[in-house]
Design a protein around this motif. Structure first.
Motif, PDB file in Angstrom:
ATOM      1  N   SER A  84      15.163   6.183  10.904  1.00 10.38           N
ATOM      2  CA  SER A  84      13.877   7.046  10.981  1.00 10.38           C
ATOM      3  C   SER A  84      12.774   6.150  10.341  1.00 10.38           C
ATOM      4  CB  SER A  84      14.074   8.516   9.806  1.00 10.38           C
ATOM      5  OG  SER A  84      13.972   8.025   8.741  1.00 10.38           O
ATOM      6  N   THR A  90       8.036  10.407  16.866  1.00  9.60           N
ATOM      7  CA  THR A  90       8.943  11.110  17.988  1.00  9.60           C
ATOM      8  C   THR A  90       7.960  10.880  19.126  1.00  9.60           C
ATOM      9  OG1 THR A  90       7.410  13.176  17.462  1.00  9.60           O
ATOM     10  CG2 THR A  90       9.602  12.854  16.355  1.00  9.60           C
ATOM     11  N   GLU A 157      12.982  13.888  13.411  1.00  7.09           N
ATOM     12  CA  GLU A 157      13.593  12.495  13.371  1.00  7.09           C
ATOM     13  C   GLU A 157      15.125  12.112  13.015  1.00  7.09           C
ATOM     14  OE1 GLU A 157      11.941   8.804  12.875  1.00  7.09           O
ATOM     15  OE2 GLU A 157       9.999   9.716  11.861  1.00  7.09           O
TER      16      GLU A 157
ATOM     17  N   ARG B 191       9.847   4.144  19.495  1.00  4.36           N
ATOM     18  CA  ARG B 191      10.814   4.994  19.322  1.00  4.36           C
ATOM     19  C   ARG B 191      11.863   4.759  20.210  1.00  4.36           C
ATOM     20  NH1 ARG B 191      14.276   6.770  16.104  1.00  4.36           N
ATOM     21  NH2 ARG B 191      13.688   8.750  14.865  1.00  4.36           N
TER      22      ARG B 191
END
Lengths: 254, 311, 306
Positions: A84, A90, A157, B191
C-alpha cells in the motif's frame, strides 16, 4: 501462502548522501515486523527499494528462494510482494469494485483478451465483493473511488493489496490521516491479516505499532540501530535517546 | 447511457444525409466520416490509454498509400487492398510504438511526431509512386469484383458501416479486461505496476490496433479522393486529428457525456464531423480561414480547461 | 566522392547543426524550465526571417536590419508569452500542444496575408558575400562560414550564461524547484517570460541569419521545428549541452546522408535500386538515429537530473 522476505546489505545513495546504509531486514512468514524511525530516516526509500521502484546500489532482496534484486516492480508484485502507498494510490475514476477487480486481474497474470469476458468478470466481481467485505467496505462497491473518505480509501488500498493473496505485504503508514475510529478498525484489520502473510509495517502511530508488531526495527539515518521485540526496543537506551523520547511525547503524530 | 444515445443520434443523422442532400454534401459528409474513423482510432489510444500520439496522420497516410501502390501494381480489389493497408499501418505502429512507448509524456508526443515526419519524407521520396506530386488512382477499388464504391451513396453507407463497426469494436475493447488495464494505467501507472501489471505490452497492442484502424480510414480516403500524396501524412493533419478528438471530448462533456472510458468515442465522431464542417464553412467565407481557426483553437484551450491542471 | 566535396558537406552539415541548435536551445529551455511544450517555436524562426526581410528593406542595410529584427522578435515573443503561453503553465501537455498548434496556423496564415505566399529573399551583406579559398579546389561562401562562426559564438555565450551567471543559476534552480525559488523572493513569472522571449529571439536570430541563403516562405519553420524536436529528444530535454551535441550530430547526419548515401548504396546495390532507396533512407536517417538513442537511453544522451 506465506514466505520469508530477506533483505541483506541494502545500500542506496543520492550523491554523497547514503539514504539506505547497509540495511539487513527479514520478515518471517506470518509475522508483523514494524519499521519505525524519525522523519527523514529513509523508511519510504527502503519500502521503494523493496518494492522495486528504486534500484539499490548494493545488496540483495530475496522472497522465499527467489532473488528479486533486479526484478522490475510488476514482476515483484507477481512474485507475491504487495504494497500500500503512503499517499493513497487508487484509480480515482474507477468505481471501488473496479479498483479491486483490476487488482484481481493483476493477480491473475497477463490477459490480452480484447473482448468482454463475462464469466471471468463475474467471478472477479464476486471475489471483489468478498474482499471489500473483509476490509469493511461492503455496499460501497459502486461508489467512485475518488468519492471515498480518507479512511475508506486506505481500506480500499488494502483490499487491492490483498487481492493478489500476497506472501509479503508492505504497508507504508496505513494509519496516516485516519480518524481514531477508522484507526482502530485498521489495527484490527491488520491484525487479522497476519495469519495469511508476513507484513512489513511502516507506521508513525506508536500505539498501533506496539499493539500489532511481533518485532520492531528502528531506522535512523539509513541504518537500523535496534531490532527486537517491542519490549526490548522500548527499553533500548539508544532508541530512547535517538527517537522515542520525543515521539511518544507527541503521541500519534502523523 | 447518454454516451450511447449520442452515438446513435450521430449515426442516425449521418445515415439520413444521402436522402436529403446533393452529391457535394454527401461527399463532404463521407469525408467527415472518414476522419471520424481516424479520430475514433486516435481517441482509442489518446482518451482510452492516455497516449498523445502526434503521428496519427502518418498511419492514415500509410493506409492510403497501401491502396494507391497496390492499384499502381495492378490490384484493385478492396478485399485485398484494405486488409493490406491496415496491416501496413498496424505494422508501422507496432514497430515505432515499440520504441515510442518506452518513453513518457512529452517525449512520447515528440517521438510520434518525429516518426510521423519520417513516414512523410519517405512518401516524398517514393519517386516511382509520384514522389512529392502524389499519385492519382486509376479508379476506386472494387469490392469482390464489383464497382460499388463508384456510387457516392453506396460509398457513403459503406463508410458509415465501417465507422460504426470500428467504433463498436473500440468501445468493446475499452470495456474489456484488456481495456481496463489501459484505462487504469492512464490514470495511475505506478499503481498498476504495483498490482503486478506491466502496461507496456497492453499499450503496444492497443497502439498497433489503432494503427490498423487509422490505416483503414486512409484506405477509404484514398478511394474518396482517388488520389494520395505526402500531404496525407503531414503533421498538420496529425494536429487536426488531435483537435477533433479534444474538441469532440469537450463538446461531449458539455452534452453531459462522461469524459473518459468508452463513452467518449462518440465525442471523437462529433469532433471530426464538427471540425470538417467548420473548416469547410470558414473556407467558403475566406481563403485565409486558418487565421480564424487558429485563434479559435487557442480560445478553446484557454477557456475550456479540458482536463484541468496537472497534479 | 572527393575529399573536397566531403569537406564542403561537413561544413554544410555543421552549419545546419548550428541553426538547429539556435532553435533547439530555446525549445529545450522553455520545456526544461517551464514544462511547456511550445510547437509555435518554429514560427518564431520563420518570423525572424520575415522581420529581417522587412527590416533590411526599411534600413537598406543588413547590419542595421539585424538588431531591429531581433528586437521586434523579442517583443513578439513577450506578447506571445503573455497572451498564450502564460495561461498554459502547469496545464496538461495536450492542451499546450493544441493551443500552440493554433498559434502556428494563425501565424503561418498571417505571414501569407502580410508578406504573400511567394518566397522572398534577403540580400547578402556586401562584406560577407563572395567566397574564400580554404584549400586547393575548395572555395566556400564567406557568409556560410560567418553563419557557422556566429552560431558557435552564441552557443558559447549561452553556455556561459546558463552555467556562470546569477540569471543562469536562477534558471536552473527554477527548472528543478519553482516554488522554492519563488519562496526565495524571485519573481518566477518574470523569469519565465524573459526565458521565453530570449528563446524566441534565438530562434529569430537563426531565421534572420538563414534568410540570405534560404528562401523565406510561409511554413519554413515547420520542418526545422520537427528537426529541433528530434535534437532535444536525442540530447535530453532541458540540457543545453545535449542540444548542442545532438544538433551538430543531426545536422551532419542529415546533410551527409542526403549527399552521399545514394552513392554509397551503389557500391552494394544495383544503381536503379540505389537511386530509389538512397533518398528514402537518407530522409529517415535522423529519425533512425533518434530511435536508436531512445531505445538505449529513453531520456536522451544528457538527461537533466530528475
Amino acid at each position: 501462502m506465506s514466505a520469508r522476505l530477506d533483505v541483506r546489505g541494502l545500500r542506496k545513495s543520492y550523491g554523497a548522501l547514503a539514504v539506505t546504509d547497509g540495511v539487513d531486514l527479514t520478515v518471517e512468514a506470518g509475522e508483523i515486523h514494524a519499521l519505525i524511525g524519525p522523519n527523514g530516516a529513509g523508511k519510504t526509500t527502503l519500502i521503494s527499494l523493496i518494492a522495486g521502484e528504486v534500484r539499490p546500489d548494493a545488496g540483495t532482496i530475496l522472497l522465499g528462494e527467489a532473488d528479486l534484486t533486479a526484478a522490475p516492480v510488476h514482476r515483484r508484485a507477481r512474485a507475491g510482494l504487495a504494497r500500500s502507498f503512503q499517499i493513497t494510490s487508487t484509480i480515482p475514476a474507477f468505481s471501488v469494485r473496479e479498483n479491486v477487480v483490476l487488482a484481481l486481474q493483476g493477480a491473475g497474470g497477463p490477459s490480452f483478451r480484447l473482448w468482454p469476458a463475462p464469466r471471468a468478470e463475474r467471478a472477479r466481481a464476486e471475489r471483489a465483493r468478498a474482499l471489500l467485505a473483509r476490509v469493511g467496505l461492503e455496499g460501497r462497491g459502486d461508489h467512485p473511488a475518488a468519492a471515498l473518505s480518507h479512511g475508506e480509501k486506505r481500506a480500499l488500498e488494502l483490499a487491492m493489496a490483498l487481492a493478489a493473496e500476497p506472501r509479503i505485504l508492505l504497508l507504508d503508514e496505513p494509519m496516516a490521516g485516519t480518524g481514531p475510529e477508522e484507526g482502530r478498525a485498521m489495527v484490527d484489520l491488520i491484525a487479522s491479516l497476519k495469519a495469511a502473510c508476513g507484513i512489513l509495517l511502516v507506521e508513525h502511530d506508536m500505539d498501533a505499532v506496539f499493539r500489532l508488531a511481533d518485532r520492531v526495527s528502528v531506522l535512523v539515518a539509513g541504518r537500523i540501530i535496534a531490532s527486537g521485540t517491542p519490549e526490548q526496543v522500548r527499553a533500548d537506551p539508544a532508541v530512547r535517546a535517538a527517537y522515542l523520547g520525543d515521539e511518544t511525547a507527541t503521541g500519534a503524530a502523523p | 447511457m447518454r454516451a450511447l444515445a449520442l452515438l446513435l443520434a450521430l449515426f442516425a443523422a449521418l445515415a439520413v444525409v444521402p436522402l436529403a442532400a446533393d452529391t457535394y454534401v454527401v461527399a463532404l459528409v463521407t469525408r467527415a466520416m472518414i476522419f471520424a474513423l481516424a479520430a475514433v482510432s486516435l481517441d482509442f489510444i489518446l482518451g482510452g490509454a492516455g497516449l498523445v500520439s502526434f503521428g496519427h496522420a502518418a498511419l492514415m497516410g500509410i493506409g492510403a498509400y497501401g491502396v494507391g501502390i497496390l492499384m499502381e501494381e495492378g490490384t484493385r480489389e478492396a478485399l485485398i487492398a484494405f486488409p493490406a493497408a491496415m496491416a501496413a499501418a498496424g505494422l508501422f505502429a507496432l514497430v515505432t510504438g515499440a520504441v515510442s512507448l518506452k518513453t513518457r509524456g512529452v517525449y512520447f508526443i515528440m517521438i510520434t511526431l518525429a516518426f510521423g515526419q519520417m513516414a512523410f519524407f519517405v512518401a516524398q521520396s517514393l519517386s516511382a509512386y509520384g514522389g512529392d506530386d502524389g499519385l492519382s488512382l486509376a479508379a476506386r477499388s472494387t469490392v469482390a469484383g464489383q464497382r460499388w464504391l463508384k456510387s457516392p451513396v453506396t460509398f457513403h453507407y459503406a463508410t458509415l458501416g465501417l465507422l460504426i463497426l470500428i467504433t463498436a469494436l473500440c468501445a468493446l475493447i475499452l470495456a474489456s479486461p484488456f481495456g481496463r488495464v489501459l484505462r487504469a494505467a492512464k490514470e495511475n501507472e505506478r499503481r498498476v505496476r504495483a498490482l503486478g501489471i506491466d502496461p507496456y505490452p497492453y499499450r503496444l497492442v492497443a497502439y498497433g490496433l489503432a494503427g490498423a484502424f487509422a490505416g483503414l480510414s486512409g484506405a477509404l480516403l484514398a478511394n474518396l479522393t482517388e488520389f494520395v500524396s505526402p500531404a496525407f501524412l503531414s503533421w498538420h493533419r496529425s494536429g487536426e486529428l488531435i483537435v477533433m478528438v479534444v474538441a469532440g471530448a469537450m463538446a461531449a462533456s458539455a452534452l453531459g457525456v462522461r469524459a473518459g472510458g468508452a463513452g467518449r468515442l462518440g465525442g471523437a465522431v462529433l469532433g471530426a464531423v464538427g471540425v470538417i464542417l467548420v473548416e469547410e464553412g470558414l473556407a467558403h467565407l475566406t481563403e485565409h480561414w486558418r487565421i480564424v481557426f487558429g485563434p479559435l483553437l487557442v480560445l478553446l484551450v484557454l477557456l475550456g480547461g479540458w482536463r484541468g491542471r496537472r497534479a | 566522392m572527393s575529399t573536397t566535396l566531403l569537406l564542403v558537406q561537413v561544413l554544410n552539415g555543421l552549419q545546419l547543426g548550428v541553426l538547429l541548435f539556435l532553435v533547439a536551445a530555446g525549445l529545450t529551455l522553455v520545456f526544461g524550465v517551464m514544462d511547456v511544450i511550445n510547437l509555435a517555436h518554429g514560427v518564431q524562426y520563420m518570423l525572424g526571417a520575415y522581420l529581417m526581410v522587412t527590416a533590411t528593406a526599411l534600413t537598406g542595410s543588413f547590419w542595421l536590419g539585424l538588431p531591429l529584427a531581433l528586437v521586434a522578435a523579442l517583443v513578439l515573443g513577450l506578447v506571445l508569452e503573455r497572451l498564450v503561453i502564460r495561461p498554459l503553465y502547469g496545464r496538461d501537455h495536450l492542451e499546450q500542444v493544441l493551443a500552440t498548434f493554433g498559434v502556428i496556423l494563425f501565424v503561418n496564415e498571417g505571414v501569407k496575408m502580410v508578406w504573400g505566399a511567394a518566397p522572398l529573399a534577403i540580400p547578402m551583406p556586401d562584406a560577407l558575400s563572395g567566397s574564400i579559398r580554404l584549400m586547393d579546389g575548395l572555395n566556400y561562401t564567406v557568409y556560410r562560414l560567418a553563419l557557422l562562426g556566429a552560431g558557435l559564438l552564441v552557443a558559447g555565450g549561452l553556455y556561459l550564461l546558463v552555467t556562470r551567471t546569477r540569471s543562469g543559476m536562477l534558471l536552473r534552480a527554477g527548472a528543478s524547484n519553482a516554488p522554492m525559488v519563488s519562496a526565495l523572493g524571485v519573481d518566477i513569472g518574470a523569469l519565465f517570460a524573459k526565458v521565453f522571449a530570449f528563446g524566441a529571439m534565438l530562434a529569430a536570430f537563426a531565421g534572420a541569419m538563414a534568410g540570405p541563403i534560404l528562401s523565406v516562405e510561409p511554413g519554413m519553420g515547420d520542418g526545422l521545428l520537427i528537426l529541433a524536436f528530434v535534437v532535444i529528444v536525442i540530447g535530453g530535454i532541458g540540457s543545453i549541452r545535449g542540444a548542442f551535441v545532438a544538433a551538430l550530430l543531426v545536422g551532419l547526419i542529415d546533410t551527409l546522408g542526403r549527399s552521399f548515401l545514394t552513392d554509397l548504396l551503389k557500391l552494394v546495390l544495383p544503381p536503379s535500386d540505389a537511386t530509389q532507396v538512397g533518398p528514402a533512407l537518407a530522409s529517415m536517417s535522423v529519425y533512425l538515429l533518434m530511435a536508436c538513442v531512445l531505445f538505449f537511453r529513453p531520456r536522451g544522451l544528457f538527461p537533466a537530473p530528475a
